[in-house]
Design an enzyme around this catalytic site. Structure first.
Site, PDB file in Angstrom:
ATOM      1  N   LYS A  36       0.832  -1.210   0.000  1.00 10.03           N
ATOM      2  CA  LYS A  36       0.000   0.000   0.000  1.00 10.03           C
ATOM      3  C   LYS A  36       0.857   1.246   0.000  1.00 10.03           C
ATOM      4  O   LYS A  36       0.495   2.241  -0.617  1.00 10.03           O
ATOM      5  CB  LYS A  36      -0.965  -0.002   1.188  1.00 10.03           C
ATOM      6  N   LYS A  42      -3.812 -10.043  -7.140  1.00 11.96           N
ATOM      7  CA  LYS A  42      -5.070 -10.252  -6.417  1.00 11.96           C
ATOM      8  C   LYS A  42      -6.177  -9.349  -6.972  1.00 11.96           C
ATOM      9  O   LYS A  42      -5.911  -8.210  -7.344  1.00 11.96           O
ATOM     10  CB  LYS A  42      -4.810  -9.918  -4.939  1.00 11.96           C
ATOM     11  N   LYS A  68     -10.395  -4.245  -4.561  1.00 14.27           N
ATOM     12  CA  LYS A  68     -11.346  -3.158  -4.805  1.00 14.27           C
ATOM     13  C   LYS A  68     -10.648  -1.864  -5.207  1.00 14.27           C
ATOM     14  O   LYS A  68     -11.262  -0.979  -5.770  1.00 14.27           O
ATOM     15  CB  LYS A  68     -12.340  -2.930  -3.652  1.00 14.27           C
TER      16      LYS A  68
HETATM   17  P1  TYM Z   1     -10.303  -6.282   3.123  1.00 14.14           P
HETATM   18  O1  TYM Z   1     -11.364  -5.278   3.352  1.00 14.14           O
HETATM   19  O2  TYM Z   1      -9.194  -5.959   2.191  1.00 14.14           O
HETATM   20  O3  TYM Z   1     -10.957  -7.645   2.610  1.00 14.14           O
HETATM   21  C1  TYM Z   1     -11.991  -8.266   3.328  1.00 14.14           C
HETATM   22  C2  TYM Z   1     -11.876  -9.770   3.235  1.00 14.14           C
HETATM   23  O4  TYM Z   1     -11.908 -10.194   1.885  1.00 14.14           O
HETATM   24  C3  TYM Z   1     -10.762 -11.001   1.613  1.00 14.14           C
HETATM   25  N1  TYM Z   1     -10.347 -10.743   0.231  1.00 14.14           N
HETATM   26  C4  TYM Z   1     -10.111 -11.706  -0.670  1.00 14.14           C
HETATM   27  N2  TYM Z   1     -10.201 -13.042  -0.595  1.00 14.14           N
HETATM   28  C5  TYM Z   1      -9.910 -13.749  -1.703  1.00 14.14           C
HETATM   29  N3  TYM Z   1      -9.542 -13.169  -2.869  1.00 14.14           N
HETATM   30  C6  TYM Z   1      -9.429 -11.834  -2.988  1.00 14.14           C
HETATM   31  N4  TYM Z   1      -9.073 -11.279  -4.143  1.00 14.14           N
HETATM   32  C7  TYM Z   1      -9.730 -11.031  -1.856  1.00 14.14           C
HETATM   33  N5  TYM Z   1      -9.742  -9.694  -1.618  1.00 14.14           N
HETATM   34  C8  TYM Z   1     -10.115  -9.546  -0.339  1.00 14.14           C
HETATM   35  C9  TYM Z   1      -9.715 -10.542   2.606  1.00 14.14           C
HETATM   36  O5  TYM Z   1      -8.723 -11.520   2.803  1.00 14.14           O
HETATM   37  C10 TYM Z   1     -10.545 -10.296   3.831  1.00 14.14           C
HETATM   38  O6  TYM Z   1     -10.793 -11.503   4.509  1.00 14.14           O
HETATM   39  N6  TYM Z   1      -7.459  -5.996   7.190  1.00 14.14           N
HETATM   40  C11 TYM Z   1      -8.681  -6.542   6.665  1.00 14.14           C
HETATM   41  C12 TYM Z   1      -9.923  -6.121   7.415  1.00 14.14           C
HETATM   42  C13 TYM Z   1      -9.883  -6.373   8.885  1.00 14.14           C
HETATM   43  C14 TYM Z   1      -9.997  -7.627   9.513  1.00 14.14           C
HETATM   44  C15 TYM Z   1      -9.938  -7.360  10.912  1.00 14.14           C
HETATM   45  C16 TYM Z   1     -10.150  -8.936   9.045  1.00 14.14           C
HETATM   46  C17 TYM Z   1      -9.758  -5.436   9.854  1.00 14.14           C
HETATM   47  N7  TYM Z   1      -9.793  -6.020  11.085  1.00 14.14           N
HETATM   48  C18 TYM Z   1     -10.015  -8.390  11.833  1.00 14.14           C
HETATM   49  C19 TYM Z   1     -10.214  -9.950   9.982  1.00 14.14           C
HETATM   50  C20 TYM Z   1     -10.150  -9.683  11.361  1.00 14.14           C
HETATM   51  C21 TYM Z   1      -8.808  -6.088   5.231  1.00 14.14           C
HETATM   52  O7  TYM Z   1      -8.242  -5.122   4.824  1.00 14.14           O
HETATM   53  O8  TYM Z   1      -9.701  -6.796   4.503  1.00 14.14           O
END
Ligand code: TYM
Length: 330
Positions: A113, A195, A198
């Site tokens: 990032k 990957k 979004k």
């Molecule tokens: P975030 O918002 O980027 O994504 C949310 C969830 O979606 C999964 N994900 C994917 N899985 C498979 N293929 C992809 N292309 C893909 N893109 C996203 C992510 O692995 C995630 O599970 N840091 C986290 C949010 C967070 C969190 C937490 C998660 C904050 N606190 C506590 C678990 C526990 C994040 O940025 O996810």
């Protein structure tokens, strides 16, 4: 016997994608009967990128609606918005004093990032994993269901928890990561070695959960594949491998079964079949989503009740943390 606890979350930093669905929410739905689940819309985390306030408000509400539309039952799960439970931010300060610069510097998400937003490498982007650790630890979560990109963040959560436990006596449960066997990393449709994210600028690379059927068809038609021309599982064919994963999850088949079914078909036929499978899975989610967005009062009811329940659990852990480190109770 008490149920085991799950915590997970999604950032409301844009429109949710098929990656978020397959890697995360679809699995959450499967876990809701067996576990005591907390699912959070992590708006505090979203602030590590600049957010237009009115968009953030809308995206947060949309994420909540997506949780419900995907089938998370608010009676069985605690669905809430992170900023409604101040204990997350409070715990994060304390835990940031127990997390080292060196370990945060090694986080691949931070490195990624900060190279993508070189004009805004804010302190929050760096300490992001500490807040995430607190999300998980405040609920004494046993399991954290995420896509594979979040694995390193769950590992640092374990390290931070163990450090606190060793220094101040047993306080936190040490959580395990839970990554789906298929679909843990859905790839970009345009650059299948990256990957699906979004934040990708190329809209053709991403299937959004709310994309209408004709858009989904078109994006899959344009998906980058290869010149080998055979539907098979091979590391030389990342595009096809990705399409096989997507189809496999949507149709509840193993990747090998998918190959067996399509090995004699051309890419055009296979891509159409993948698009149809995705459309079929997303259609009921989209219908329900639109109903929910027209019923803001209901959404409010859900996230308010969720925040109250989450607050009780989180406060209890925070109080324990404060006491252990030597803060005087008020
Ligand atoms: P975030 O918002 O980027 O994504 C949310 C969830 O979606 C999964 N994900 C994917 N899985 C498979 N293929 C992809 N292309 C893909 N893109 C996203 C992510 O692995 C995630 O599970 N840091 C986290 C949010 C967070 C969190 C937490 C998660 C904050 N606190 C506590 C678990 C526990 C994040 O940025 O996810």
């Amino acid at each position: 016997m008490e149920k085991k606890v799950i915590f997970s979350g999604i950032q409301p930093s844009g429109k949710l994608t098929l990656g978020n669905y397959i890697g995360a929410v679809a699995n959450w739905v499967k876990l809701q009967d067996e576990y005591d689940c907390y699912y959070c819309v992590v708006d505090l985390h979203a602030m590590t990128q600049y957010q237009v306030p009115k968009d953030l408000r809308r995206q947060t509400l949309e994420a909540m609606a997506v949780y419900l539309a995907c089938g998370l039952d608010p009676e069985k799960n605690t669905l809430f918005i992170q900023s409604h439970v101040p204990a997350h931010a409070e715990a994060a300060w304390l835990m940031s004093t127990m997390t080292y610069f060196g370990e945060l510097s090694r986080m691949t998400q931070f490195k990624d990032k900060s190279s993508r937003q070189s004009e805004n490498i804010n302190a929050g982007l760096f300490t992001y994993p500490v807040l995430m650790a607190c999300d998980i630890l405040l609920y004494q979560a046993d399991l954290v269901p995420v896509g594979s990109d979040q694995k390193q963040h769950v590992e640092i959560t374990r390290d931070i928890a163990e450090r606190f436990n060793n220094r101040y006596s047993e306080t936190f449960k040490i959580p395990e990561v839970y990554i789906p066997k298929v679909g843990a990393r859905i790839m970009s449709l345009q650059e299948p070695t990256k990957k699906m994210s979004k934040s990708d600028e190329n809209e053709n690379a991403i299937i959004y959960l709310l994309d209408p059927p004709e858009v989904i068809k078109k994006k899959f038609k344009r998906a980058v594949t290869d010149s080998i021309g055979k539907v098979q599982l091979s590391d030389d064919q990342p595009g096809i491998k990705n399409l096989i994963s997507i189809y496999s999850v949507c149709r509840n088949m193993t990747p090998e079964e998918v190959v067996e079914k399509y090995k004699n078909e051309g890419y055009g036929v296979f891509k159409d079949a993948v698009a149809d499978a995705v459309i079929e899975v997303l259609k009921p989610v989209q219908d329900r989503f639109h109903e929910l967005m027209n019923n803001k009062a209901y959404l409010e009811e859900v996230y308010k009740a969720g925040a109250e329940k989450a607050e009780r659990t989180a406060r209890k852990t925070l109080r324990k943390m404060y006491k252990k480190v030597g803060f005087i109770p008020r």
